[in-house]
Scaffold this motif. Structure first.
Motif, PDB file in Angstrom:
ATOM      1  N   ASP A  26     -66.037 102.131   4.044  1.00 56.61           N
ATOM      2  CA  ASP A  26     -66.054 100.731   4.482  1.00 56.61           C
ATOM      3  C   ASP A  26     -64.947  99.897   3.839  1.00 56.61           C
ATOM      4  N   GLU A  27     -64.630 100.178   2.573  1.00 62.26           N
ATOM      5  CA  GLU A  27     -63.617  99.354   1.898  1.00 62.26           C
ATOM      6  C   GLU A  27     -62.250  99.506   2.557  1.00 62.26           C
ATOM      7  N   ILE A  28     -61.847 100.745   2.812  1.00 62.97           N
ATOM      8  CA  ILE A  28     -60.552 100.969   3.453  1.00 62.97           C
ATOM      9  C   ILE A  28     -60.534 100.370   4.853  1.00 62.97           C
ATOM     10  N   LYS A  29     -61.618 100.574   5.597  1.00 61.05           N
ATOM     11  CA  LYS A  29     -61.682 100.039   6.961  1.00 61.05           C
ATOM     12  C   LYS A  29     -61.570  98.522   6.969  1.00 61.05           C
ATOM     13  N   GLU A  30     -62.224  97.874   6.027  1.00 58.91           N
ATOM     14  CA  GLU A  30     -62.195  96.416   5.985  1.00 58.91           C
ATOM     15  C   GLU A  30     -60.808  95.899   5.609  1.00 58.91           C
ATOM     16  N   VAL A  31     -60.175  96.538   4.657  1.00 59.50           N
ATOM     17  CA  VAL A  31     -58.826  96.125   4.268  1.00 59.50           C
ATOM     18  C   VAL A  31     -57.853  96.311   5.432  1.00 59.50           C
ATOM     19  N   CYS A  32     -57.951  97.432   6.113  1.00 56.28           N
ATOM     20  CA  CYS A  32     -57.065  97.692   7.247  1.00 56.28           C
ATOM     21  C   CYS A  32     -57.345  96.721   8.398  1.00 56.28           C
ATOM     22  N   ARG A  33     -58.620  96.358   8.567  1.00 57.10           N
ATOM     23  CA  ARG A  33     -58.963  95.380   9.609  1.00 57.10           C
ATOM     24  C   ARG A  33     -58.314  94.035   9.309  1.00 57.10           C
ATOM     25  N   LYS A  34     -58.361  93.616   8.058  1.00 60.56           N
ATOM     26  CA  LYS A  34     -57.750  92.349   7.681  1.00 60.56           C
ATOM     27  C   LYS A  34     -56.226  92.408   7.840  1.00 60.56           C
ATOM     28  N   ALA A  35     -55.643  93.557   7.514  1.00 60.44           N
ATOM     29  CA  ALA A  35     -54.201  93.722   7.686  1.00 60.44           C
ATOM     30  C   ALA A  35     -53.828  93.641   9.169  1.00 60.44           C
ATOM     31  N   ALA A  36     -54.670  94.226  10.013  1.00 57.56           N
ATOM     32  CA  ALA A  36     -54.416  94.181  11.458  1.00 57.56           C
ATOM     33  C   ALA A  36     -54.512  92.752  11.989  1.00 57.56           C
ATOM     34  N   GLU A  37     -55.484  92.008  11.510  1.00 60.54           N
ATOM     35  CA  GLU A  37     -55.622  90.612  11.935  1.00 60.54           C
ATOM     36  C   GLU A  37     -54.401  89.796  11.514  1.00 60.54           C
ATOM     37  N   ASN A  85     -53.264  97.743  15.145  1.00 60.98           N
ATOM     38  CA  ASN A  85     -53.952  96.503  15.534  1.00 60.98           C
ATOM     39  C   ASN A  85     -55.264  96.788  16.247  1.00 60.98           C
ATOM     40  N   ALA A  86     -55.336  97.918  16.946  1.00 58.31           N
ATOM     41  CA  ALA A  86     -56.553  98.271  17.689  1.00 58.31           C
ATOM     42  C   ALA A  86     -57.659  98.772  16.771  1.00 58.31           C
ATOM     43  N   GLY A  87     -57.285  99.238  15.598  1.00 58.90           N
ATOM     44  CA  GLY A  87     -58.285  99.735  14.659  1.00 58.90           C
ATOM     45  C   GLY A  87     -58.621 101.196  14.891  1.00 58.90           C
ATOM     46  N   PRO A  88     -59.414 101.794  13.998  1.00 62.02           N
ATOM     47  CA  PRO A  88     -59.686 103.232  14.047  1.00 62.02           C
ATOM     48  C   PRO A  88     -60.683 103.605  15.138  1.00 62.02           C
ATOM     49  N   PRO A  89     -60.642 104.862  15.587  1.00 61.43           N
ATOM     50  CA  PRO A  89     -61.669 105.349  16.518  1.00 61.43           C
ATOM     51  C   PRO A  89     -63.014 105.424  15.815  1.00 61.43           C
ATOM     52  N   ASP A  90     -64.074 105.511  16.593  1.00 57.59           N
ATOM     53  CA  ASP A  90     -65.429 105.509  16.031  1.00 57.59           C
ATOM     54  C   ASP A  90     -65.670 106.653  15.055  1.00 57.59           C
ATOM     55  N   TRP A  91     -65.010 107.787  15.271  1.00 57.56           N
ATOM     56  CA  TRP A  91     -65.262 108.963  14.441  1.00 57.56           C
ATOM     57  C   TRP A  91     -64.527 108.928  13.098  1.00 57.56           C
ATOM     58  N   HIS A  92     -63.733 107.909  12.846  1.00 56.74           N
ATOM     59  CA  HIS A  92     -62.893 107.896  11.663  1.00 56.74           C
ATOM     60  C   HIS A  92     -63.728 107.989  10.382  1.00 56.74           C
ATOM     61  N   PRO A  93     -63.347 108.885   9.459  1.00 54.86           N
ATOM     62  CA  PRO A  93     -64.182 109.138   8.271  1.00 54.86           C
ATOM     63  C   PRO A  93     -63.975 108.190   7.090  1.00 54.86           C
ATOM     64  N   ALA A  94     -63.047 107.251   7.182  1.00 54.72           N
ATOM     65  CA  ALA A  94     -62.782 106.362   6.041  1.00 54.72           C
ATOM     66  C   ALA A  94     -64.011 105.552   5.658  1.00 54.72           C
ATOM     67  N   PHE A 126     -52.661  93.015   1.040  1.00 50.57           N
ATOM     68  CA  PHE A 126     -53.859  93.793   1.356  1.00 50.57           C
ATOM     69  C   PHE A 126     -53.966  95.143   0.640  1.00 50.57           C
ATOM     70  N   PHE A 127     -52.849  95.750   0.311  1.00 48.15           N
ATOM     71  CA  PHE A 127     -52.933  97.123  -0.182  1.00 48.15           C
ATOM     72  C   PHE A 127     -52.614  97.307  -1.667  1.00 48.15           C
ATOM     73  N   GLU A 128     -52.006  96.324  -2.298  1.00 52.05           N
ATOM     74  CA  GLU A 128     -51.791  96.434  -3.739  1.00 52.05           C
ATOM     75  C   GLU A 128     -53.135  96.354  -4.459  1.00 52.05           C
ATOM     76  N   GLY A 129     -53.390  97.325  -5.303  1.00 52.80           N
ATOM     77  CA  GLY A 129     -54.619  97.306  -6.088  1.00 52.80           C
ATOM     78  C   GLY A 129     -55.847  97.829  -5.374  1.00 52.80           C
ATOM     79  N   LEU A 130     -55.680  98.397  -4.181  1.00 52.71           N
ATOM     80  CA  LEU A 130     -56.828  98.958  -3.469  1.00 52.71           C
ATOM     81  C   LEU A 130     -57.430 100.107  -4.275  1.00 52.71           C
ATOM     82  N   GLN A 131     -58.724 100.055  -4.513  1.00 46.79           N
ATOM     83  CA  GLN A 131     -59.384 101.034  -5.375  1.00 46.79           C
ATOM     84  C   GLN A 131     -59.747 102.323  -4.641  1.00 46.79           C
TER      85      GLN A 131
END
Length: 358
Positions: free
Chosen positions: A252-263, A241-250, A334-339
């Motif tokens: 933008d697409e993965i980060k955005e999907v995970c952000r929506k999942a956290a919300e 829920n807190a999201g990734p640290p600033d250094w996370h290498p993922a 959120f995760f089915e079909g993630l490219q």
């Protein structure tokens, strides 16, 4: 049946009975289903109280967690130093511990060194910080960053073999993000006239909601009797829920999907990180153990409750119907079909670009 690491008078017998244990490849080690990662002790995920972390480590061991993983890279020795304090007075029989060589400081030109000389010196420093005469496993850390795999084969691994011969480590392993590189190294090693005995691999963030790459390689590792450690169950914090640290290498697409999942999880009143850990512990089949970082007792009790249920003791949090519902919803929505499901190549490209600019 109790594991060989059980020590009467030290362990919580009922918790140990509730914990699952599996063989780690050909090592002979019977490791707990849930294991303890030292990355969070290096400060990668924010500040923490050292005293609380030490108590959490000791409590994890008492409850039957018997496999610990650390590295010099984790806080420039901080993780190993804290573990050394936590393990002081704990029966040596009660746990297995692994550390690493090859990755060191958060300075580009001093980050990696796979030479024999540095490898041998690193092992000595790790043993000193841990306060131990030996580690159970010594691993090559993130070998994809080596100038070439040939350097690992000709320098790093023979140095580790000498460490094993001296009794300062018992088994050798390799770690990395691109699993294809781990497989390639194992295949190259097997073709040598005098191959190094490699008995385990550690893969991280490759068995999560957004990446199932580990499953593709498990048959290969199993065919070679290579033990598999599945690490970073929350994707290095991105599945929280807190999201990734600033250094996370993922990307933008993965980060955005995970952000929506956290919300979505926040709205449902559940923690995405618990869903991710539950998924790994209960649905990811094949790895001998699942490695989760911790630096406080709250995280420990949450993870223990997902691994051994009510036997975790006071403070445990059973997986609830609301969490089960959220788990199904999150995976489907959120995760089915993630490219774009991984970030292979991104960190390596950044590293060599920085090195070339020096």
């Amino acid at each position: 049946m109790l594991p060989p690491t059980y020590v009467e008078g030290f362990h919580d017998l009922e918790a140990v009975k509730a914990m699952r244990y599996s063989s780690l490849g050909s090592t002979g080690l019977l490791v707990s289903h849930l294991s303890l990662g030292g990355g969070a002790l290096g400060g990668f995920y924010g500040e923490f109280e050292e005293a609380e972390a030490i108590e959490a480590i000791r409590e994890a061991l008492r409850k039957g967690v018997n496999y610990i993983d650390t590295a010099p890279w984790y806080g420039d020795g901080k993780s190993e130093a804290i573990l050394g304090k936590a393990l002081a007075g704990v029966p040596r029989k009660a746990y297995y511990i692994a550390t690493k060589v090859g990755r060191y400081k958060p300075i580009t030109q001093k980050m990696f060194d796979f030479s024999s000389k540095k490898t041998l010196a690193s092992v000595e420093e790790s043993l000193k910080l841990l306060g131990l005469p030996y580690v159970d496993i010594i691993q090559v850390h993130d070998l994809e960053f080596a100038p070439s795999l040939q350097v690992v084969l000709s320098d790093t691994l023979p140095a580790l073999a000498s460490v094993v011969k001296q009794g300062k480590a018992h088994h050798i392993g390799i770690t990395g993000y691109p699993i294809c590189t781990l497989k390639e190294l194992l295949e190259m090693n097997a073709k040598l006239q005098s191959p190094t005995k490699i008995e385990m691999v550690l893969c991280y963030t490759r068995a999560t909601f957004f990446d199932c790459t580990l499953q593709e390689y498990l048959p290969f590792f199993q065919s070679k009797n290579i033990g598999v450690v599945n690490a970073a169950l929350t994707g290095m914090g991105i599945l929280t829920n807190a999201g990734p640290p600033d250094w996370h290498p993922a990307g933008d697409e993965i980060k955005e999907v995970c952000r929506k999942a956290a919300e979505h999880c926040k709205m449902a009143g559940v923690e995405l990180g618990r869903l991710a850990v539950y998924y790994a512990l209960n649905e990811v089949q094949g790895p001998a153990t699942h490695l989760v970082g911790l630096n406080n007792k709250e995280i420990l009790m949450s993870n223990l409750s997902l691994a051994i249920g009510s036997k975790a003791g006071e403070g445990s949090k059973p997986f609830t119907p609301a969490e089960e519902k959220a788990l199904t919803e999150v995976r489907k929505k959120f995760f089915e079909g993630l490219q774009s499901h991984h970030w292979e190549g991104i960190e390596i490209s950044r590293y060599w670009k920085a090195m070339n600019n020096l």
